[in-house]
Design a protein around this motif. Structure first.
Motif, PDB file in Angstrom:
ATOM      1  N   GLU A  16      45.109  24.232  35.355  1.00 25.18           N
ATOM      2  CA  GLU A  16      45.314  25.668  35.574  1.00 25.18           C
ATOM      3  C   GLU A  16      44.075  26.308  36.187  1.00 25.18           C
ATOM      4  OE1 GLU A  16      48.386  27.030  32.066  1.00 25.18           O
ATOM      5  OE2 GLU A  16      46.369  26.356  31.462  1.00 25.18           O
ATOM      6  N   ARG A  17      42.909  25.868  35.764  1.00 26.95           N
ATOM      7  CA  ARG A  17      41.660  26.391  36.328  1.00 26.95           C
ATOM      8  C   ARG A  17      41.530  26.018  37.801  1.00 26.95           C
ATOM      9  NH1 ARG A  17      38.871  23.709  31.500  1.00 26.95           N
ATOM     10  NH2 ARG A  17      39.646  25.023  29.853  1.00 26.95           N
ATOM     11  N   GLU A  18      41.865  24.768  38.113  1.00 24.12           N
ATOM     12  CA  GLU A  18      41.811  24.310  39.511  1.00 24.12           C
ATOM     13  C   GLU A  18      42.773  25.110  40.383  1.00 24.12           C
ATOM     14  OE1 GLU A  18      39.906  22.248  41.184  1.00 24.12           O
ATOM     15  OE2 GLU A  18      38.796  21.361  39.521  1.00 24.12           O
ATOM     16  N   THR A  19      43.963  25.364  39.864  1.00 24.80           N
ATOM     17  CA  THR A  19      44.967  26.123  40.614  1.00 24.80           C
ATOM     18  C   THR A  19      44.487  27.543  40.865  1.00 24.80           C
ATOM     19  OG1 THR A  19      46.768  24.783  39.723  1.00 24.80           O
ATOM     20  CG2 THR A  19      47.358  26.942  40.596  1.00 24.80           C
ATOM     21  N   LEU A  20      43.954  28.177  39.831  1.00 33.39           N
ATOM     22  CA  LEU A  20      43.435  29.538  39.996  1.00 33.39           C
ATOM     23  C   LEU A  20      42.331  29.565  41.043  1.00 33.39           C
ATOM     24  CD1 LEU A  20      43.331  32.536  38.834  1.00 33.39           C
ATOM     25  CD2 LEU A  20      41.311  31.719  37.614  1.00 33.39           C
ATOM     26  N   ALA A  21      41.397  28.639  40.934  1.00 30.50           N
ATOM     27  CA  ALA A  21      40.271  28.601  41.876  1.00 30.50           C
ATOM     28  C   ALA A  21      40.772  28.407  43.305  1.00 30.50           C
ATOM     29  CB  ALA A  21      39.296  27.494  41.485  1.00 30.50           C
ATOM     30  N   ALA A  22      41.673  27.470  43.496  1.00 34.90           N
ATOM     31  CA  ALA A  22      42.201  27.206  44.841  1.00 34.90           C
ATOM     32  C   ALA A  22      42.914  28.434  45.394  1.00 34.90           C
ATOM     33  CB  ALA A  22      43.134  26.009  44.811  1.00 34.90           C
ATOM     34  N   ASN A  23      43.736  29.066  44.567  1.00 34.58           N
ATOM     35  CA  ASN A  23      44.491  30.241  45.023  1.00 34.58           C
ATOM     36  C   ASN A  23      43.595  31.446  45.276  1.00 34.58           C
ATOM     37  OD1 ASN A  23      46.884  28.813  44.950  1.00 34.58           O
ATOM     38  ND2 ASN A  23      47.448  29.531  42.918  1.00 34.58           N
ATOM     39  N   ALA A  24      42.460  31.509  44.608  1.00 37.07           N
ATOM     40  CA  ALA A  24      41.527  32.622  44.806  1.00 37.07           C
ATOM     41  C   ALA A  24      40.473  32.310  45.869  1.00 37.07           C
ATOM     42  CB  ALA A  24      40.843  32.974  43.483  1.00 37.07           C
ATOM     43  N   GLY A  25      40.487  31.078  46.381  1.00 42.07           N
ATOM     44  CA  GLY A  25      39.530  30.708  47.424  1.00 42.07           C
ATOM     45  C   GLY A  25      38.127  30.486  46.914  1.00 42.07           C
ATOM     46  N   THR A  26      38.014  29.917  45.716  1.00 41.43           N
ATOM     47  CA  THR A  26      36.698  29.649  45.143  1.00 41.43           C
ATOM     48  C   THR A  26      36.736  28.321  44.394  1.00 41.43           C
ATOM     49  OG1 THR A  26      34.895  30.655  43.879  1.00 41.43           O
ATOM     50  CG2 THR A  26      37.124  30.950  42.983  1.00 41.43           C
ATOM     51  N   SER A  27      35.710  28.056  43.606  1.00 39.78           N
ATOM     52  CA  SER A  27      35.653  26.809  42.844  1.00 39.78           C
ATOM     53  C   SER A  27      35.670  27.106  41.352  1.00 39.78           C
ATOM     54  CB  SER A  27      34.376  26.036  43.185  1.00 39.78           C
ATOM     55  OG  SER A  27      33.240  26.736  42.688  1.00 39.78           O
ATOM     56  N   VAL A  28      36.041  26.114  40.573  1.00 40.40           N
ATOM     57  CA  VAL A  28      36.019  26.265  39.119  1.00 40.40           C
ATOM     58  C   VAL A  28      34.582  26.508  38.653  1.00 40.40           C
ATOM     59  CG1 VAL A  28      36.480  25.119  36.910  1.00 40.40           C
ATOM     60  CG2 VAL A  28      38.107  24.891  38.800  1.00 40.40           C
ATOM     61  N   GLY A  29      33.629  25.842  39.273  1.00 40.59           N
ATOM     62  CA  GLY A  29      32.229  26.047  38.921  1.00 40.59           C
ATOM     63  C   GLY A  29      31.808  27.494  39.091  1.00 40.59           C
ATOM     64  N   TYR A  30      32.249  28.121  40.161  1.00 47.45           N
ATOM     65  CA  TYR A  30      31.916  29.528  40.392  1.00 47.45           C
ATOM     66  C   TYR A  30      32.571  30.416  39.339  1.00 47.45           C
ATOM     67  CZ  TYR A  30      30.987  33.905  42.781  1.00 47.45           C
ATOM     68  OH  TYR A  30      30.550  35.170  43.085  1.00 47.45           O
ATOM     69  N   ILE A  31      33.791  30.090  38.954  1.00 47.07           N
ATOM     70  CA  ILE A  31      34.476  30.859  37.916  1.00 47.07           C
ATOM     71  C   ILE A  31      33.711  30.774  36.600  1.00 47.07           C
ATOM     72  CG2 ILE A  31      36.592  30.989  36.524  1.00 47.07           C
ATOM     73  CD1 ILE A  31      38.115  30.214  39.124  1.00 47.07           C
ATOM     74  N   TRP A  32      33.199  29.569  36.276  1.00 50.57           N
ATOM     75  CA  TRP A  32      32.382  29.424  35.065  1.00 50.57           C
ATOM     76  C   TRP A  32      31.108  30.262  35.174  1.00 50.57           C
ATOM     77  CZ3 TRP A  32      33.759  27.850  30.456  1.00 50.57           C
ATOM     78  CH2 TRP A  32      34.819  26.966  30.313  1.00 50.57           C
ATOM     79  N   GLN A  33      30.518  30.346  36.360  1.00 52.04           N
ATOM     80  CA  GLN A  33      29.326  31.174  36.550  1.00 52.04           C
ATOM     81  C   GLN A  33      29.642  32.648  36.322  1.00 52.04           C
ATOM     82  OE1 GLN A  33      27.612  30.297  40.365  1.00 52.04           O
ATOM     83  NE2 GLN A  33      26.936  28.268  39.738  1.00 52.04           N
ATOM     84  N   LEU A  34      30.805  33.075  36.785  1.00 55.59           N
ATOM     85  CA  LEU A  34      31.231  34.457  36.552  1.00 55.59           C
ATOM     86  C   LEU A  34      31.418  34.716  35.059  1.00 55.59           C
ATOM     87  CD1 LEU A  34      33.922  34.900  39.353  1.00 55.59           C
ATOM     88  CD2 LEU A  34      31.584  35.791  39.362  1.00 55.59           C
ATOM     89  N   ALA A  35      32.076  33.786  34.390  1.00 52.03           N
ATOM     90  CA  ALA A  35      32.357  33.943  32.959  1.00 52.03           C
ATOM     91  C   ALA A  35      31.071  33.991  32.144  1.00 52.03           C
ATOM     92  CB  ALA A  35      33.254  32.810  32.468  1.00 52.03           C
ATOM     93  N   GLY A  36      30.084  33.218  32.546  1.00 53.13           N
ATOM     94  CA  GLY A  36      28.823  33.154  31.814  1.00 53.13           C
ATOM     95  C   GLY A  36      27.853  34.263  32.152  1.00 53.13           C
ATOM     96  N   GLY A  37      28.189  35.085  33.125  1.00 54.60           N
ATOM     97  CA  GLY A  37      27.309  36.180  33.500  1.00 54.60           C
ATOM     98  C   GLY A  37      26.195  35.786  34.451  1.00 54.60           C
ATOM     99  N   HIS A  38      26.266  34.579  35.000  1.00 54.00           N
ATOM    100  CA  HIS A  38      25.245  34.123  35.946  1.00 54.00           C
ATOM    101  C   HIS A  38      25.454  34.724  37.332  1.00 54.00           C
ATOM    102  CE1 HIS A  38      23.976  31.346  32.884  1.00 54.00           C
ATOM    103  NE2 HIS A  38      25.238  30.961  32.757  1.00 54.00           N
ATOM    104  N   ARG A  39      26.672  35.128  37.587  1.00 54.50           N
ATOM    105  CA  ARG A  39      27.036  35.809  38.829  1.00 54.50           C
ATOM    106  C   ARG A  39      28.014  36.913  38.483  1.00 54.50           C
ATOM    107  NH1 ARG A  39      25.099  33.268  43.405  1.00 54.50           N
ATOM    108  NH2 ARG A  39      24.639  31.085  43.113  1.00 54.50           N
ATOM    109  N   LYS A  40      28.171  37.859  39.411  1.00 54.29           N
ATOM    110  CA  LYS A  40      29.144  38.933  39.234  1.00 54.29           C
ATOM    111  C   LYS A  40      30.141  38.868  40.375  1.00 54.29           C
ATOM    112  CE  LYS A  40      26.243  42.027  36.647  1.00 54.29           C
ATOM    113  NZ  LYS A  40      25.787  43.394  36.465  1.00 54.29           N
TER     114      LYS A  40
END
Length: 73
Positions: A16-40
């Protein structure tokens, strides 16, 4: 840090994470960075994540610092 995104990541599968990332045009790693507050998330990314998650993730939840947290209101 996005509590909404952290909660979503905890309850979803890797697929599900891979699907979300692909559909949003990003990577799962970037999503984790957003969740952790390392990026906005930019407004554009927040919109893409909202659309890719069919509204499970929201712009307000991803960027409460700018758009306010609807649950807190």
């Amino acid at each position: 840090m996005s509590r909404q995104l952290q909660d979503w990541l905890k309850r979803t599968t890797a697929e599900e994470r891979e699907t979300l990332a692909a559909n949003a045009g990003t990577s799962v790693g970037y999503i984790w960075q957003l969740a952790g507050g390392h990026r906005k998330a930019s407004l554009g990314m927040a919109k893409r994540l909202q659309e890719a998650s069919f509204g499970e993730l929201t712009i307000q939840g991803l960027r409460p610092d700018i758009f306010g947290d609807q649950k807190a209101a």
